[in-house]
Design a protein around this motif. Sequence first.
Motif, PDB file in Angstrom:
ATOM      1  N   GLU A  78       0.830  -1.212   0.000  1.00  0.00           N
ATOM      2  CA  GLU A  78       0.000   0.000   0.000  1.00  0.00           C
ATOM      3  C   GLU A  78       0.861   1.257   0.000  1.00  0.00           C
ATOM      4  N   GLU A  79       1.957   1.224   0.741  1.00  0.00           N
ATOM      5  CA  GLU A  79       2.840   2.373   0.799  1.00  0.00           C
ATOM      6  C   GLU A  79       3.511   2.620  -0.555  1.00  0.00           C
ATOM      7  N   LEU A  80       3.971   1.560  -1.200  1.00  0.00           N
ATOM      8  CA  LEU A  80       4.557   1.715  -2.528  1.00  0.00           C
ATOM      9  C   LEU A  80       3.536   2.298  -3.502  1.00  0.00           C
ATOM     10  N   TYR A  81       2.312   1.837  -3.416  1.00  0.00           N
ATOM     11  CA  TYR A  81       1.241   2.358  -4.276  1.00  0.00           C
ATOM     12  C   TYR A  81       0.979   3.832  -3.969  1.00  0.00           C
ATOM     13  N   PHE A  82       0.916   4.174  -2.706  1.00  0.00           N
ATOM     14  CA  PHE A  82       0.649   5.555  -2.301  1.00  0.00           C
ATOM     15  C   PHE A  82       1.727   6.509  -2.804  1.00  0.00           C
ATOM     16  N   PHE A  83       2.990   6.078  -2.735  1.00  0.00           N
ATOM     17  CA  PHE A  83       4.096   6.918  -3.178  1.00  0.00           C
ATOM     18  C   PHE A  83       4.355   6.794  -4.688  1.00  0.00           C
ATOM     19  N   ARG A  84       3.451   6.128  -5.379  1.00  0.00           N
ATOM     20  CA  ARG A  84       3.501   5.977  -6.846  1.00  0.00           C
ATOM     21  C   ARG A  84       4.771   5.281  -7.320  1.00  0.00           C
ATOM     22  N   LYS A  85       5.225   4.335  -6.536  1.00  0.00           N
ATOM     23  CA  LYS A  85       6.387   3.520  -6.917  1.00  0.00           C
ATOM     24  C   LYS A  85       5.850   2.207  -7.492  1.00  0.00           C
ATOM     25  N   TYR A  86       5.135   2.349  -8.609  1.00  0.00           N
ATOM     26  CA  TYR A  86       4.394   1.229  -9.180  1.00  0.00           C
ATOM     27  C   TYR A  86       5.301   0.107  -9.664  1.00  0.00           C
ATOM     28  N   ASP A  87       6.431   0.441 -10.267  1.00  0.00           N
ATOM     29  CA  ASP A  87       7.326  -0.596 -10.763  1.00  0.00           C
ATOM     30  C   ASP A  87       7.902  -1.428  -9.624  1.00  0.00           C
ATOM     31  N   ARG A  88       8.278  -0.770  -8.541  1.00  0.00           N
ATOM     32  CA  ARG A  88       8.774  -1.503  -7.360  1.00  0.00           C
ATOM     33  C   ARG A  88       7.664  -2.356  -6.749  1.00  0.00           C
ATOM     34  N   ALA A  89       6.456  -1.801  -6.722  1.00  0.00           N
ATOM     35  CA  ALA A  89       5.321  -2.534  -6.151  1.00  0.00           C
ATOM     36  C   ALA A  89       5.034  -3.802  -6.948  1.00  0.00           C
ATOM     37  N   VAL A  90       5.039  -3.694  -8.274  1.00  0.00           N
ATOM     38  CA  VAL A  90       4.771  -4.870  -9.113  1.00  0.00           C
ATOM     39  C   VAL A  90       5.812  -5.950  -8.857  1.00  0.00           C
ATOM     40  N   GLN A  91       7.069  -5.571  -8.806  1.00  0.00           N
ATOM     41  CA  GLN A  91       8.136  -6.556  -8.572  1.00  0.00           C
ATOM     42  C   GLN A  91       8.041  -7.157  -7.164  1.00  0.00           C
ATOM     43  N   PHE A  92       7.760  -6.317  -6.174  1.00  0.00           N
ATOM     44  CA  PHE A  92       7.643  -6.792  -4.796  1.00  0.00           C
ATOM     45  C   PHE A  92       6.475  -7.769  -4.659  1.00  0.00           C
ATOM     46  N   ILE A  93       5.355  -7.428  -5.261  1.00  0.00           N
ATOM     47  CA  ILE A  93       4.182  -8.315  -5.204  1.00  0.00           C
ATOM     48  C   ILE A  93       4.480  -9.624  -5.924  1.00  0.00           C
ATOM     49  N   ARG A  94       5.124  -9.538  -7.077  1.00  0.00           N
ATOM     50  CA  ARG A  94       5.474 -10.746  -7.834  1.00  0.00           C
ATOM     51  C   ARG A  94       6.355 -11.661  -6.980  1.00  0.00           C
ATOM     52  N   ASP A  95       7.353 -11.081  -6.327  1.00  0.00           N
ATOM     53  CA  ASP A  95       8.241 -11.865  -5.468  1.00  0.00           C
ATOM     54  C   ASP A  95       7.474 -12.488  -4.301  1.00  0.00           C
TER      55      ASP A  95
END
Length: 126
Positions: A78-95
């Motif tokens: 949620e924090e990654l999404y809030f700070f608009r770090k979408y690419d990091r969020a996608v990779q983190f969720i995938r992992d």
Amino acid sequence: MDDEENGLFNIQVSDASDDEEREAKAARRTGQSEEAWSAIQREYLPKVENGDIHETIKLPISSGASKQHIQELIHAVEELYFFRKYDRAVQFIRDALSSSDGLDTDTRQLLATYQDKCQMKLKAQG
């Protein structure tokens, strides 16, 4: 007399020892010396959340993980999404989804929803 009238006179009064036990228990729960409180105040630092919670999460999440650990994973996303770090969020969720066997169905669905939203945001940006 019926049962309702007998119930009125069938009242138990607590004795003083019950009250003393409750007060002693409350004192143990809330009792803290002034020195202990001062030490806590001196050492206190506010928690600053600036988009880096995901770096403190240890993946994979095993099947014996606590509810708090799983909540921290969700907060990191949620924090990654809030700070608009979408690419990091996608990779983190995938992992997290590929390596963690301790996630329940609801958590997996929530993470997949965030992954889809982040991918849509990335497409809209690029």
